[in-house]
Write a protein that holds these residues in place. Structure first.
Motif, PDB file in Angstrom:
ATOM      1  N   VAL A  38       0.864  -1.188   0.000  1.00  0.00           N
ATOM      2  CA  VAL A  38       0.000   0.000   0.000  1.00  0.00           C
ATOM      3  C   VAL A  38       0.895   1.231   0.000  1.00  0.00           C
ATOM      4  O   VAL A  38       1.968   1.220   0.609  1.00  0.00           O
ATOM      5  CB  VAL A  38      -0.918   0.029   1.249  1.00  0.00           C
ATOM      6  CG1 VAL A  38      -1.721   1.333   1.321  1.00  0.00           C
ATOM      7  CG2 VAL A  38      -1.858  -1.168   1.266  1.00  0.00           C
ATOM      8  N   VAL A  39       0.446   2.279  -0.678  1.00  0.00           N
ATOM      9  CA  VAL A  39       1.096   3.586  -0.595  1.00  0.00           C
ATOM     10  C   VAL A  39       0.171   4.520   0.172  1.00  0.00           C
ATOM     11  O   VAL A  39      -1.022   4.599  -0.128  1.00  0.00           O
ATOM     12  CB  VAL A  39       1.389   4.177  -1.983  1.00  0.00           C
ATOM     13  CG1 VAL A  39       1.822   5.638  -1.873  1.00  0.00           C
ATOM     14  CG2 VAL A  39       2.471   3.371  -2.692  1.00  0.00           C
ATOM     15  N   ALA A  40       0.721   5.206   1.164  1.00  0.00           N
ATOM     16  CA  ALA A  40      -0.014   6.242   1.882  1.00  0.00           C
ATOM     17  C   ALA A  40       0.631   7.586   1.578  1.00  0.00           C
ATOM     18  O   ALA A  40       1.838   7.664   1.332  1.00  0.00           O
ATOM     19  CB  ALA A  40       0.020   5.988   3.384  1.00  0.00           C
ATOM     20  N   THR A  41      -0.148   8.636   1.590  1.00  0.00           N
ATOM     21  CA  THR A  41       0.422   9.967   1.439  1.00  0.00           C
ATOM     22  C   THR A  41       0.530  10.636   2.807  1.00  0.00           C
ATOM     23  O   THR A  41      -0.157  10.266   3.754  1.00  0.00           O
ATOM     24  CB  THR A  41      -0.422  10.866   0.512  1.00  0.00           C
ATOM     25  OG1 THR A  41      -1.640  11.244   1.180  1.00  0.00           O
ATOM     26  CG2 THR A  41      -0.746  10.171  -0.795  1.00  0.00           C
ATOM     27  N   SER A  42       1.413  11.604   2.888  1.00  0.00           N
ATOM     28  CA  SER A  42       1.533  12.464   4.073  1.00  0.00           C
ATOM     29  C   SER A  42       1.117  13.859   3.646  1.00  0.00           C
ATOM     30  O   SER A  42       1.718  14.431   2.731  1.00  0.00           O
ATOM     31  CB  SER A  42       2.974  12.476   4.570  1.00  0.00           C
ATOM     32  OG  SER A  42       3.233  13.627   5.360  1.00  0.00           O
ATOM     33  N   SER A  43       0.107  14.434   4.296  1.00  0.00           N
ATOM     34  CA  SER A  43      -0.344  15.768   3.899  1.00  0.00           C
ATOM     35  C   SER A  43       0.759  16.798   4.083  1.00  0.00           C
ATOM     36  O   SER A  43       0.925  17.708   3.261  1.00  0.00           O
ATOM     37  CB  SER A  43      -1.590  16.184   4.686  1.00  0.00           C
ATOM     38  OG  SER A  43      -1.297  16.342   6.065  1.00  0.00           O
ATOM     39  N   ALA A  44       1.535  16.659   5.159  1.00  0.00           N
ATOM     40  CA  ALA A  44       2.618  17.610   5.397  1.00  0.00           C
ATOM     41  C   ALA A  44       3.648  17.535   4.278  1.00  0.00           C
ATOM     42  O   ALA A  44       4.095  18.557   3.744  1.00  0.00           O
ATOM     43  CB  ALA A  44       3.280  17.339   6.741  1.00  0.00           C
ATOM     44  N   ALA A  45       4.032  16.314   3.914  1.00  0.00           N
ATOM     45  CA  ALA A  45       5.040  16.146   2.867  1.00  0.00           C
ATOM     46  C   ALA A  45       4.525  16.620   1.516  1.00  0.00           C
ATOM     47  O   ALA A  45       5.239  17.290   0.763  1.00  0.00           O
ATOM     48  CB  ALA A  45       5.463  14.685   2.797  1.00  0.00           C
ATOM     49  N   VAL A  46       3.286  16.259   1.179  1.00  0.00           N
ATOM     50  CA  VAL A  46       2.716  16.692  -0.107  1.00  0.00           C
ATOM     51  C   VAL A  46       2.626  18.208  -0.160  1.00  0.00           C
ATOM     52  O   VAL A  46       3.030  18.843  -1.146  1.00  0.00           O
ATOM     53  CB  VAL A  46       1.339  16.040  -0.340  1.00  0.00           C
ATOM     54  CG1 VAL A  46       0.678  16.637  -1.582  1.00  0.00           C
ATOM     55  CG2 VAL A  46       1.463  14.531  -0.486  1.00  0.00           C
ATOM     56  N   ALA A  49       6.076  19.787  -0.458  1.00  0.00           N
ATOM     57  CA  ALA A  49       6.629  19.566  -1.794  1.00  0.00           C
ATOM     58  C   ALA A  49       5.985  20.493  -2.826  1.00  0.00           C
ATOM     59  O   ALA A  49       6.607  20.845  -3.836  1.00  0.00           O
ATOM     60  CB  ALA A  49       6.434  18.110  -2.204  1.00  0.00           C
ATOM     61  N   LEU A  50       4.753  20.900  -2.546  1.00  0.00           N
ATOM     62  CA  LEU A  50       4.048  21.832  -3.428  1.00  0.00           C
ATOM     63  C   LEU A  50       4.328  23.294  -3.079  1.00  0.00           C
ATOM     64  O   LEU A  50       3.860  24.196  -3.779  1.00  0.00           O
ATOM     65  CB  LEU A  50       2.539  21.577  -3.360  1.00  0.00           C
ATOM     66  CG  LEU A  50       2.051  20.248  -3.941  1.00  0.00           C
ATOM     67  CD1 LEU A  50       0.575  20.026  -3.604  1.00  0.00           C
ATOM     68  CD2 LEU A  50       2.256  20.198  -5.457  1.00  0.00           C
ATOM     69  N   GLY A  51       5.061  23.527  -1.992  1.00  0.00           N
ATOM     70  CA  GLY A  51       5.417  24.885  -1.612  1.00  0.00           C
ATOM     71  C   GLY A  51       4.521  25.521  -0.578  1.00  0.00           C
ATOM     72  O   GLY A  51       4.537  26.750  -0.414  1.00  0.00           O
ATOM     73  N   PHE A  52       3.758  24.707   0.154  1.00  0.00           N
ATOM     74  CA  PHE A  52       2.817  25.222   1.143  1.00  0.00           C
ATOM     75  C   PHE A  52       3.093  24.592   2.508  1.00  0.00           C
ATOM     76  O   PHE A  52       3.764  23.569   2.617  1.00  0.00           O
ATOM     77  CB  PHE A  52       1.373  24.915   0.735  1.00  0.00           C
ATOM     78  CG  PHE A  52       0.960  25.519  -0.572  1.00  0.00           C
ATOM     79  CD1 PHE A  52       0.441  26.808  -0.623  1.00  0.00           C
ATOM     80  CD2 PHE A  52       1.098  24.805  -1.766  1.00  0.00           C
ATOM     81  CE1 PHE A  52       0.056  27.372  -1.834  1.00  0.00           C
ATOM     82  CE2 PHE A  52       0.717  25.358  -2.972  1.00  0.00           C
ATOM     83  CZ  PHE A  52       0.198  26.651  -3.018  1.00  0.00           C
TER      84      PHE A  52
END
Length: 242
Positions: A38-46, A49-52
């Motif tokens: 499974v792949v999970a995302t991290s909201s902080a990391a995403v 990475a987007l500049g926010f």
């Protein structure tokens, strides 16, 4: 079996699903290539990475577009950290997550800038997401009362009350984020048993200890992102002209 069904089946108390959280298509592919199911995302990391900043500071469209790119890049199920739902109506949130290819999502009970959401209000929100998504999303309901608590044992009862309400509303798993005490975590797991519980693996943490506590899944959160950023900073420092 559907992607959500595969994800749900991997929640086994005592034999936790380990989730190295990704932030883009490239990191998601690495997680899959390493053999994780499974792949999970991290909201902080995403977001970073987007500049926010984390905490729903990134536009929802950009966050969900990133989730869609991640889901398109891998064959395994993807579970998305959807923060507090981005102020979207529950049916719209479910529709957009499913449209992005998500098989699951995290939903936290802290509203950025407003603090903890009323437990009944959060339970109603989760129930509405469940009604809209059916079984197509695995709902991981975050319980945030331990965040910032000086005495985590003192907020255990409130955490259990919230967790039971969220499970009754249709959550598949509950996530008492950043529990520092192994004993408090064990008591929480026992109080909501046989429900699935998500634990955190912090730097230097012990996965076996979390498994022994009975958790069914373990998140690294932004840990890999932070480690990658630290490594990159070191490399750049070494390359800097004298």
């Amino acid at each position: 079996m559907s992607a959500a069904g595969r994800l749900r089946s991997l929640h086994v108390p005592g034999t936790p699903l380990l989730l190295p959280n990704a932030w883009d298509a490239a990191s998601a592919r690495l997680v899959e290539q390493a053999g994780f199911p499974v792949v999970a995302t991290s909201s902080a990391a995403v977001a970073e990475a987007l500049g926010f900043a984390d905490g729903q500071q990134a536009p929802v469209g950009e966050m969900l577009a990133a989730a869609a790119r991640i889901a398109a890049a891998v064959e395994v199920p993807v579970t998305v950290d959807a923060e507090a739902g981005y102020d979207l109506p529950p049916a719209e949130l479910a529709e957009r997550l499913l449209g992005a290819g998500a098989a699951g999502c995290n939903l936290e009970d802290t509203v950025p800038g407003a603090g903890l959401r009323d437990v009944a209000e959060q339970a109603d929100y989760l129930a509405a997401v469940r009604a809209a998504a059916g079984d197509a999303l695995v709902l991981n309901a975050r319980v945030d009362v331990f965040l910032g608590a000086q005495d985590q044992a003192a907020v255990l009862d409130e955490a259990v009350t919230r967790a039971r309400a969220y499970l009754a509303a249709g959550a598949d798993c509950v996530y008492p984020i950043l529990v520092r005490s192994a004993e408090v975590l064990r008591e929480f797991v026992e109080a909501v048993s046989p429900a699935a519980v998500n634990g955190n693996l912090r730097p230097g943490g012990d996965l076996a200890e979390l498994a022994d506590a009975g958790v069914a899944r373990v998140s690294l959160g932004p840990g890999l992102w932070r480690a990658q950023q630290s490594w990159l900073a070191d490399q750049l420092a070494a390359l800097k002209p004298a």
